[in-house]
Write a protein that holds these residues in place. Structure first.
Motif, PDB file in Angstrom:
ATOM      1  N   GLY A 187       0.784  -1.224   0.000  1.00  0.00           N
ATOM      2  CA  GLY A 187       0.000   0.000   0.000  1.00  0.00           C
ATOM      3  C   GLY A 187       0.820   1.280   0.000  1.00  0.00           C
ATOM      4  N   THR A 188       0.129   2.367  -0.299  1.00  0.00           N
ATOM      5  CA  THR A 188       0.747   3.695  -0.227  1.00  0.00           C
ATOM      6  C   THR A 188       0.771   4.157   1.222  1.00  0.00           C
ATOM      7  OG1 THR A 188      -1.368   4.851  -0.474  1.00  0.00           O
ATOM      8  CG2 THR A 188      -0.192   4.237  -2.498  1.00  0.00           C
ATOM      9  N   TYR A 189       1.456   5.265   1.455  1.00  0.00           N
ATOM     10  CA  TYR A 189       1.513   5.808   2.815  1.00  0.00           C
ATOM     11  C   TYR A 189       0.109   6.092   3.340  1.00  0.00           C
ATOM     12  CZ  TYR A 189       2.120   9.090   6.640  1.00  0.00           C
ATOM     13  OH  TYR A 189       2.026   9.722   7.851  1.00  0.00           O
ATOM     14  N   GLN A 190      -0.736   6.716   2.534  1.00  0.00           N
ATOM     15  CA  GLN A 190      -2.082   7.068   2.974  1.00  0.00           C
ATOM     16  C   GLN A 190      -2.920   5.828   3.256  1.00  0.00           C
ATOM     17  OE1 GLN A 190      -3.335   9.861   3.916  1.00  0.00           O
ATOM     18  NE2 GLN A 190      -1.549  11.117   3.363  1.00  0.00           N
ATOM     19  N   GLU A 191      -2.790   4.788   2.437  1.00  0.00           N
ATOM     20  CA  GLU A 191      -3.540   3.552   2.663  1.00  0.00           C
ATOM     21  C   GLU A 191      -3.118   2.879   3.959  1.00  0.00           C
ATOM     22  OE1 GLU A 191      -4.420   2.194  -1.976  1.00  0.00           O
ATOM     23  OE2 GLU A 191      -2.558   1.575  -0.971  1.00  0.00           O
ATOM     24  N   ILE A 192      -1.823   2.843   4.210  1.00  0.00           N
ATOM     25  CA  ILE A 192      -1.313   2.227   5.439  1.00  0.00           C
ATOM     26  C   ILE A 192      -1.740   3.043   6.660  1.00  0.00           C
ATOM     27  CG2 ILE A 192       0.804   1.690   6.720  1.00  0.00           C
ATOM     28  CD1 ILE A 192       2.082   1.023   3.997  1.00  0.00           C
ATOM     29  N   LYS A 193      -1.647   4.347   6.560  1.00  0.00           N
ATOM     30  CA  LYS A 193      -2.053   5.227   7.666  1.00  0.00           C
ATOM     31  C   LYS A 193      -3.538   5.048   7.985  1.00  0.00           C
ATOM     32  CE  LYS A 193      -2.328  10.178   8.797  1.00  0.00           C
ATOM     33  NZ  LYS A 193      -3.772  10.385   8.516  1.00  0.00           N
ATOM     34  N   HIS A 194      -4.371   4.967   6.959  1.00  0.00           N
ATOM     35  CA  HIS A 194      -5.809   4.790   7.183  1.00  0.00           C
ATOM     36  C   HIS A 194      -6.083   3.443   7.855  1.00  0.00           C
ATOM     37  CE1 HIS A 194      -9.954   3.619   6.139  1.00  0.00           C
ATOM     38  NE2 HIS A 194     -10.212   4.916   6.278  1.00  0.00           N
ATOM     39  N   HIS A 195      -5.437   2.394   7.371  1.00  0.00           N
ATOM     40  CA  HIS A 195      -5.635   1.064   7.968  1.00  0.00           C
ATOM     41  C   HIS A 195      -5.190   1.047   9.427  1.00  0.00           C
ATOM     42  CE1 HIS A 195      -5.956  -3.313   8.011  1.00  0.00           C
ATOM     43  NE2 HIS A 195      -4.766  -3.350   8.602  1.00  0.00           N
ATOM     44  N   ARG A 196      -4.049   1.652   9.709  1.00  0.00           N
ATOM     45  CA  ARG A 196      -3.503   1.670  11.072  1.00  0.00           C
ATOM     46  C   ARG A 196      -4.431   2.387  12.037  1.00  0.00           C
ATOM     47  NH1 ARG A 196       1.154   3.627   9.918  1.00  0.00           N
ATOM     48  NH2 ARG A 196       0.627   5.827  10.117  1.00  0.00           N
ATOM     49  N   ASN A 197      -5.011   3.492  11.608  1.00  0.00           N
ATOM     50  CA  ASN A 197      -5.779   4.349  12.508  1.00  0.00           C
ATOM     51  C   ASN A 197      -7.277   4.054  12.544  1.00  0.00           C
ATOM     52  OD1 ASN A 197      -3.467   5.843  13.255  1.00  0.00           O
ATOM     53  ND2 ASN A 197      -3.681   7.181  11.470  1.00  0.00           N
ATOM     54  N   ASN A 198      -7.768   3.222  11.619  1.00  0.00           N
ATOM     55  CA  ASN A 198      -9.210   3.043  11.537  1.00  0.00           C
ATOM     56  C   ASN A 198      -9.687   1.598  11.603  1.00  0.00           C
ATOM     57  OD1 ASN A 198     -10.312   5.922  10.793  1.00  0.00           O
ATOM     58  ND2 ASN A 198      -8.508   5.624   9.509  1.00  0.00           N
ATOM     59  N   GLU A 199      -8.770   0.635  11.524  1.00  0.00           N
ATOM     60  CA  GLU A 199      -9.217  -0.754  11.508  1.00  0.00           C
ATOM     61  C   GLU A 199      -8.482  -1.586  12.559  1.00  0.00           C
ATOM     62  OE1 GLU A 199      -9.735  -2.683   7.745  1.00  0.00           O
ATOM     63  OE2 GLU A 199      -9.665  -0.768   6.661  1.00  0.00           O
ATOM     64  N   ASP A 200      -9.222  -2.515  13.138  1.00  0.00           N
ATOM     65  CA  ASP A 200      -8.642  -3.500  14.046  1.00  0.00           C
ATOM     66  C   ASP A 200      -9.578  -4.702  14.105  1.00  0.00           C
ATOM     67  OD1 ASP A 200     -10.544  -3.385  16.381  1.00  0.00           O
ATOM     68  OD2 ASP A 200      -9.918  -1.290  16.365  1.00  0.00           O
ATOM     69  N   PRO A 201      -9.104  -5.830  14.591  1.00  0.00           N
ATOM     70  CA  PRO A 201      -9.948  -7.046  14.598  1.00  0.00           C
ATOM     71  C   PRO A 201     -10.909  -7.129  15.771  1.00  0.00           C
ATOM     72  CG  PRO A 201      -7.771  -7.578  15.414  1.00  0.00           C
ATOM     73  CD  PRO A 201      -7.721  -6.129  15.001  1.00  0.00           C
ATOM     74  N   LEU A 202     -10.874  -6.146  16.663  1.00  0.00           N
ATOM     75  CA  LEU A 202     -11.701  -6.231  17.867  1.00  0.00           C
ATOM     76  C   LEU A 202     -13.169  -5.971  17.591  1.00  0.00           C
ATOM     77  CD1 LEU A 202      -9.379  -4.457  20.457  1.00  0.00           C
ATOM     78  CD2 LEU A 202     -10.039  -6.855  20.449  1.00  0.00           C
ATOM     79  N   GLY A 203     -13.442  -4.973  16.761  1.00  0.00           N
ATOM     80  CA  GLY A 203     -14.827  -4.628  16.486  1.00  0.00           C
ATOM     81  C   GLY A 203     -15.530  -4.128  17.730  1.00  0.00           C
ATOM     82  N   GLU A 204     -16.651  -4.753  18.092  1.00  0.00           N
ATOM     83  CA  GLU A 204     -17.442  -4.329  19.244  1.00  0.00           C
ATOM     84  C   GLU A 204     -16.742  -4.608  20.567  1.00  0.00           C
ATOM     85  OE1 GLU A 204     -21.164  -6.268  18.919  1.00  0.00           O
ATOM     86  OE2 GLU A 204     -21.816  -5.132  17.146  1.00  0.00           O
ATOM     87  N   GLU A 205     -15.733  -5.476  20.545  1.00  0.00           N
ATOM     88  CA  GLU A 205     -15.014  -5.803  21.778  1.00  0.00           C
ATOM     89  C   GLU A 205     -13.930  -4.776  22.102  1.00  0.00           C
ATOM     90  OE1 GLU A 205     -15.469  -8.023  19.345  1.00  0.00           O
ATOM     91  OE2 GLU A 205     -17.056  -9.219  20.275  1.00  0.00           O
ATOM     92  N   ALA A 206     -13.822  -3.705  21.341  1.00  0.00           N
ATOM     93  CA  ALA A 206     -12.781  -2.699  21.563  1.00  0.00           C
ATOM     94  C   ALA A 206     -12.859  -2.071  22.948  1.00  0.00           C
ATOM     95  CB  ALA A 206     -12.861  -1.608  20.491  1.00  0.00           C
ATOM     96  N   TYR A 207     -14.062  -2.093  23.541  1.00  0.00           N
ATOM     97  CA  TYR A 207     -14.208  -1.507  24.872  1.00  0.00           C
ATOM     98  C   TYR A 207     -13.333  -2.225  25.902  1.00  0.00           C
ATOM     99  CZ  TYR A 207     -17.069  -5.500  26.264  1.00  0.00           C
ATOM    100  OH  TYR A 207     -17.510  -6.767  26.566  1.00  0.00           O
ATOM    101  N   LEU A 208     -12.997  -3.490  25.651  1.00  0.00           N
ATOM    102  CA  LEU A 208     -12.144  -4.235  26.570  1.00  0.00           C
ATOM    103  C   LEU A 208     -10.750  -3.628  26.640  1.00  0.00           C
ATOM    104  CD1 LEU A 208     -13.158  -7.896  25.633  1.00  0.00           C
ATOM    105  CD2 LEU A 208     -13.809  -6.627  27.690  1.00  0.00           C
ATOM    106  N   PHE A 209     -10.275  -3.108  25.503  1.00  0.00           N
ATOM    107  CA  PHE A 209      -8.974  -2.459  25.494  1.00  0.00           C
ATOM    108  C   PHE A 209      -9.012  -1.153  26.269  1.00  0.00           C
ATOM    109  CE2 PHE A 209      -6.926  -5.488  23.053  1.00  0.00           C
ATOM    110  CZ  PHE A 209      -5.629  -5.089  22.743  1.00  0.00           C
ATOM    111  N   LEU A 210     -10.118  -0.430  26.153  1.00  0.00           N
ATOM    112  CA  LEU A 210     -10.270   0.807  26.914  1.00  0.00           C
ATOM    113  C   LEU A 210     -10.282   0.506  28.398  1.00  0.00           C
ATOM    114  CD1 LEU A 210     -10.789   3.847  27.051  1.00  0.00           C
ATOM    115  CD2 LEU A 210     -13.243   3.360  26.811  1.00  0.00           C
ATOM    116  N   PHE A 211     -10.972  -0.559  28.780  1.00  0.00           N
ATOM    117  CA  PHE A 211     -11.031  -0.984  30.177  1.00  0.00           C
ATOM    118  C   PHE A 211      -9.642  -1.331  30.682  1.00  0.00           C
ATOM    119  CE2 PHE A 211     -11.476  -4.326  33.415  1.00  0.00           C
ATOM    120  CZ  PHE A 211     -12.298  -3.678  34.321  1.00  0.00           C
ATOM    121  N   ALA A 212      -8.877  -2.075  29.860  1.00  0.00           N
ATOM    122  CA  ALA A 212      -7.518  -2.458  30.243  1.00  0.00           C
ATOM    123  C   ALA A 212      -6.617  -1.231  30.353  1.00  0.00           C
ATOM    124  CB  ALA A 212      -6.950  -3.446  29.227  1.00  0.00           C
ATOM    125  N   ALA A 213      -6.815  -0.254  29.454  1.00  0.00           N
ATOM    126  CA  ALA A 213      -5.981   0.953  29.465  1.00  0.00           C
ATOM    127  C   ALA A 213      -6.175   1.748  30.748  1.00  0.00           C
ATOM    128  CB  ALA A 213      -6.311   1.819  28.253  1.00  0.00           C
TER     129      ALA A 213
END
Length: 409
Positions: A187-213
């Motif tokens: 990917g290009t820089y912009q494609e990689i940056k978008h993927h890094r900042n907007n996607e993860d495999p957690l989905g609805e479970e992302a709140y668990l990371f916030l709890f851990a943080a």
């Protein structure tokens, strides 16, 4: 003054050594992604790469970042004492420094790489203000209590978890890693940056990371507090007098730490493996600290020490440079080696990069006193274009500025 100088050299040397291990561990993230590095079954590894991956997991991962954490706590006490000698108010300078780490870390994570740690140190800077003026014994007791709490909770997890609990479903994780491999590798820089900042495999479970943080400062505080305690007790001020301590601590902690981490690596599916890594990682880190300190008791190591010290004095600059170089090598907008180089060659790459950093840092410091980011940090922290704190008029303001080196990050 001689002892203070030796103390600074030892701390800088240990910090430089920690950056080597941090780079080697981070190369797994640079090449396989922050989720992929722990799911190596999704990648095709040769027998040599599998062996080298095990080597990194046992000797490096989970044991070099704690060294940096220990030194962060150590440097907080050194900076506090330096500011107090000049009659300056301590907390305002720590608040500014923490804000700087938050800003640099946020920019680093957003525009370069998801494995940033500076943001976390900025947060911990605020948390550790609670302990900054406490007695050494208080720091030690809290460090032990929080360490014990973490071990107890890990032990409870051994009995409560049936071994089938999954934070992310295998299907989601496989899809995410496959997409990451494609985007990061081509990917290009912009494609990689978008993927890094907007996607993860957690989905609805992302709140668990916030709890851990929210609870992470409590569970990561022990190494910070042990570093603060060591600085309060003037540990590493006089290496020759402390040689026996270094020898005994390294001789015990390094084998025990390696043994526990080996257990985790050999039997990862067993219920008590997580407990082994929870204890083994920090123990090995402390063993490494004393092992490197032993170099300061040996005449033959003078040149090697100076090279480590040079990297350590420019720690923030070198840390960011490692990101710039490695993302350029592995990401699609550079050489596109993501998931292609292999673990063995990446270790050789890491050693080569660090070797260059040692030589360049040594040369740089013959012409400049501070690294670029270190100077900006000091200018902001002290509100001074000279990057040095202004002495306060009065009795305490008569203190000599020779202690300025205490506040290196």
């Amino acid at each position: 003054m001689k002892n203070k100088k030796m103390r600074v050299q030892a701390i800088d040397g240990i910090r430089g050594f920690s950056l080597l291990g941090i780079l080697l561990a981070n190369l797994l993230i640079f090449q396989y992604g922050i989720w992929g590095k722990d799911e190596m079954e999704f990648f095709t590894l040769s027998p040599v790469d599998s062996f080298m991956d095990d080597f990194l997991r046992i000797f490096v991962e989970e044991s070099f970042m704690p060294i940096f954490t220990f030194l962060f706590g150590y440097s907080m006490i050194m900076l506090k004492e330096s500011l107090e000698e000049k009659g300056l108010k301590v907390k305002r300078y720590f608040v500014r420094r923490s804000i700087f780490l938050l800003v640099v870390g946020g920019l680093h994570a957003t525009f370069l790489w998801e494995g940033d740690i500076l943001t976390f140190y900025g947060i911990m800077g605020f948390f550790l203000l609670l302990f900054l003026k406490r007695k050494p014994t208080t720091m030690l007791v809290w460090g032990i209590l929080l360490s014990s709490l973490l071990v107890i909770l890990s032990g409870i997890g051994v009995f409560v978890d049936d071994g089938e609990t999954e934070l992310v479903s295998p299907e989601k994780l496989a899809t995410y890693i496959e997409k990451t491999n494609d985007i990061y590798g081509t990917g290009t820089y912009q494609e990689i940056k978008h993927h890094r900042n907007n996607e993860d495999p957690l989905g609805e479970e992302a709140y668990l990371f916030l709890f851990a943080a929210l609870f992470s400062p409590i569970f990561t505080a022990p190494m910070f507090l042990f570093g603060m305690y060591a600085a309060k007790r003037k540990l590493f001020f006089q290496p020759l007098k402390e040689k026996k301590l270094y020898q005994h601590a390294a001789a015990i902690l390094i084998p025990v730490g390696l043994g526990l981490k080996t257990i985790y690596q050999l039997f990862p599916e067993t219920s008590w493996a997580e407990l082994a890594i929870t204890i083994g990682g920090p123990l090995l880190a402390v063993g490494y600290i004393f092992g490197i300190a032993l170099l300061y008791c040996q005449n033959w190591s003078k040149e090697l020490r100076k090279l480590f010290e040079s990297v350590g004095k420019l720690s923030m600059t070198n840390y960011i440079l490692q990101t710039i170089v490695c993302t350029t090598i592995f990401y699609g907008y550079g050489l596109g080696q993501f998931a292609k180089m292999g673990v063995g060659f990446s270790i050789l790459l890491g050693l080569a990069i660090f070797g260059l950093q040692m030589c360049i840092s040594r040369y740089y410091l013959t012409h400049f006193r501070f690294g670029p980011l270190e100077k900006i940090n000091r200018m902001w922290t002290y509100f001074s274009f000279t990057a040095r704190p202004k002495k306060k008029k009065g009795k305490k303001g008569k203190a000599c500025l020779k202690s300025y080196r205490k506040d290196a990050i």
